[in-house]
Design an enzyme around this catalytic site. Structure first.
Site, PDB file in Angstrom:
ATOM      1  N   ASN A  46       0.849  -1.195   0.000  1.00  0.00           N
ATOM      2  CA  ASN A  46       0.000   0.000   0.000  1.00  0.00           C
ATOM      3  C   ASN A  46       0.880   1.239   0.000  1.00  0.00           C
ATOM      4  O   ASN A  46       1.921   1.296   0.655  1.00  0.00           O
ATOM      5  CB  ASN A  46      -1.005   0.009   1.170  1.00  0.00           C
ATOM      6  CG  ASN A  46      -0.384  -0.221   2.535  1.00  0.00           C
ATOM      7  OD1 ASN A  46       0.598  -0.941   2.679  1.00  0.00           O
ATOM      8  ND2 ASN A  46      -0.965   0.381   3.559  1.00  0.00           N
ATOM      9  N   GLU A  48       0.429   5.225   0.576  1.00  0.00           N
ATOM     10  CA  GLU A  48      -0.483   6.268   1.055  1.00  0.00           C
ATOM     11  C   GLU A  48      -0.048   7.644   0.552  1.00  0.00           C
ATOM     12  O   GLU A  48       1.038   7.804  -0.033  1.00  0.00           O
ATOM     13  CB  GLU A  48      -0.533   6.221   2.586  1.00  0.00           C
ATOM     14  CG  GLU A  48      -1.022   4.854   3.064  1.00  0.00           C
ATOM     15  CD  GLU A  48      -1.278   4.771   4.553  1.00  0.00           C
ATOM     16  OE1 GLU A  48      -0.781   5.612   5.324  1.00  0.00           O
ATOM     17  OE2 GLU A  48      -2.000   3.825   4.944  1.00  0.00           O
ATOM     18  N   CYS A  57      -4.153   0.538  -2.458  1.00  0.00           N
ATOM     19  CA  CYS A  57      -3.926  -0.684  -1.684  1.00  0.00           C
ATOM     20  C   CYS A  57      -2.819  -1.545  -2.296  1.00  0.00           C
ATOM     21  O   CYS A  57      -2.545  -1.489  -3.503  1.00  0.00           O
ATOM     22  CB  CYS A  57      -5.193  -1.533  -1.655  1.00  0.00           C
ATOM     23  SG  CYS A  57      -6.575  -0.791  -0.805  1.00  0.00           S
ATOM     24  N   GLU A  59      -2.880  -4.730  -2.884  1.00  0.00           N
ATOM     25  CA  GLU A  59      -3.371  -5.703  -3.873  1.00  0.00           C
ATOM     26  C   GLU A  59      -3.457  -5.078  -5.260  1.00  0.00           C
ATOM     27  O   GLU A  59      -3.051  -5.676  -6.260  1.00  0.00           O
ATOM     28  CB  GLU A  59      -4.760  -6.224  -3.463  1.00  0.00           C
ATOM     29  CG  GLU A  59      -4.780  -6.974  -2.146  1.00  0.00           C
ATOM     30  CD  GLU A  59      -4.997  -6.074  -0.922  1.00  0.00           C
ATOM     31  OE1 GLU A  59      -4.607  -4.888  -0.963  1.00  0.00           O
ATOM     32  OE2 GLU A  59      -5.557  -6.576   0.066  1.00  0.00           O
ATOM     33  N   CYS A  91     -10.053  -5.231   0.239  1.00  0.00           N
ATOM     34  CA  CYS A  91     -11.222  -4.345   0.223  1.00  0.00           C
ATOM     35  C   CYS A  91     -12.070  -4.629  -1.015  1.00  0.00           C
ATOM     36  O   CYS A  91     -11.634  -5.323  -1.945  1.00  0.00           O
ATOM     37  CB  CYS A  91     -10.789  -2.881   0.278  1.00  0.00           C
ATOM     38  SG  CYS A  91     -10.219  -2.218  -1.304  1.00  0.00           S
ATOM     39  N   CYS A  94     -10.535  -3.694  -4.431  1.00  0.00           N
ATOM     40  CA  CYS A  94      -9.484  -4.635  -4.836  1.00  0.00           C
ATOM     41  C   CYS A  94     -10.073  -5.962  -5.296  1.00  0.00           C
ATOM     42  O   CYS A  94      -9.586  -6.567  -6.253  1.00  0.00           O
ATOM     43  CB  CYS A  94      -8.494  -4.852  -3.697  1.00  0.00           C
ATOM     44  SG  CYS A  94      -7.408  -3.430  -3.462  1.00  0.00           S
TER      45      CYS A  94
HETATM   46  N1  THU Z   1      -5.173  -1.425   2.632  1.00  0.00           N
HETATM   47  C1  THU Z   1      -4.614  -2.276   1.717  1.00  0.00           C
HETATM   48  O1  THU Z   1      -3.511  -2.049   1.224  1.00  0.00           O
HETATM   49  N2  THU Z   1      -5.333  -3.366   1.344  1.00  0.00           N
HETATM   50  C2  THU Z   1      -6.533  -3.715   1.868  1.00  0.00           C
HETATM   51  O2  THU Z   1      -7.129  -4.682   1.420  1.00  0.00           O
HETATM   52  C3  THU Z   1      -7.098  -2.942   2.964  1.00  0.00           C
HETATM   53  C4  THU Z   1      -6.479  -1.620   3.206  1.00  0.00           C
HETATM   54  C5  THU Z   1      -4.404  -0.255   3.048  1.00  0.00           C
HETATM   55  C6  THU Z   1      -4.956   1.065   2.631  1.00  0.00           C
HETATM   56  C7  THU Z   1      -4.391   1.979   3.696  1.00  0.00           C
HETATM   57  O3  THU Z   1      -3.079   2.364   3.318  1.00  0.00           O
HETATM   58  C8  THU Z   1      -4.289   1.097   4.925  1.00  0.00           C
HETATM   59  O4  THU Z   1      -4.349  -0.245   4.459  1.00  0.00           O
HETATM   60  C9  THU Z   1      -5.382   1.336   5.947  1.00  0.00           C
HETATM   61  O5  THU Z   1      -6.620   1.210   5.397  1.00  0.00           O
END
Ligand code: THU
Length: 140
Positions: A46, A48, A57, A59, A91, A94
């Site tokens: 991920n 940000e 994300c 994935e 999520c 994804c």
């Molecule tokens: N996140 C992911 O990378 N994958 C997921 O399936 C759930 C959430 C990340 C997004 C954000 O950077 C952090 O997790 C918190 O939500």
């Protein structure tokens, strides 16, 4: 069918990738590892942003990296979320993106830092995917 040994190895790669996540705001590191049809593995983390909504994300980053390298079919996925004790699945956004490049039978494993791991499939994570047949173009 991907063997237990392959899934274990794939999860180790997801775990390793998670340490590279750029998660300075949420402090929630996620690593994803995709097993390609040709046996290669693509990882993603991920990433940000201070404009929070621009976060992508792990994935989806793995999928986009793979497609950018000419991969169009992934047969398994592992997701590591070391900052949660419990497993955290992908999520909704994804799941939709993954389903474009993974058959419903593709195995998915996710786990946090605790002992519990979830072994599922894309079809279980995104049921009633009636648009799946429209994605036939993905292999060409
Ligand atoms: N996140 C992911 O990378 N994958 C997921 O399936 C759930 C959430 C990340 C997004 C954000 O950077 C952090 O997790 C918190 O939500």
């Amino acid at each position: 069918m991907v063997s237990k040994e392959q899934m274990d190895a794939l999860f180790s790669q997801a775990e390793k990738a998670a340490s590279l996540a750029y998660a300075v705001y949420s402090k929630f590191h996620v690593g994803a590892a995709l097993l390609c049809e040709d046996g290669s593995v693509i990882t993603g983390v991920n990433v940000e942003n201070r404009s929070y909504g621009l976060t992508v994300c792990a994935e989806r980053n793995a999928v986009f990296t793979g497609v950018g390298q000419g991969k169009r079919k992934f047969i398994a996925l592992a997701i590591s979320t070391p900052d949660s004790t419990e497993p955290v699945g992908p999520c909704g956004a994804c799941r939709q993106v993954l389903s474009e490049f993974m058959p419903p039978s593709a195995q998915v494993r996710f786990a946090g830092s605790g002992p519990k791991q979830v072994d599922s499939t894309i079809g279980e994570l995104l049921p009633h995917d009636s648009l799946y047949d429209l994605a036939d173009k993905r292999i060409s």
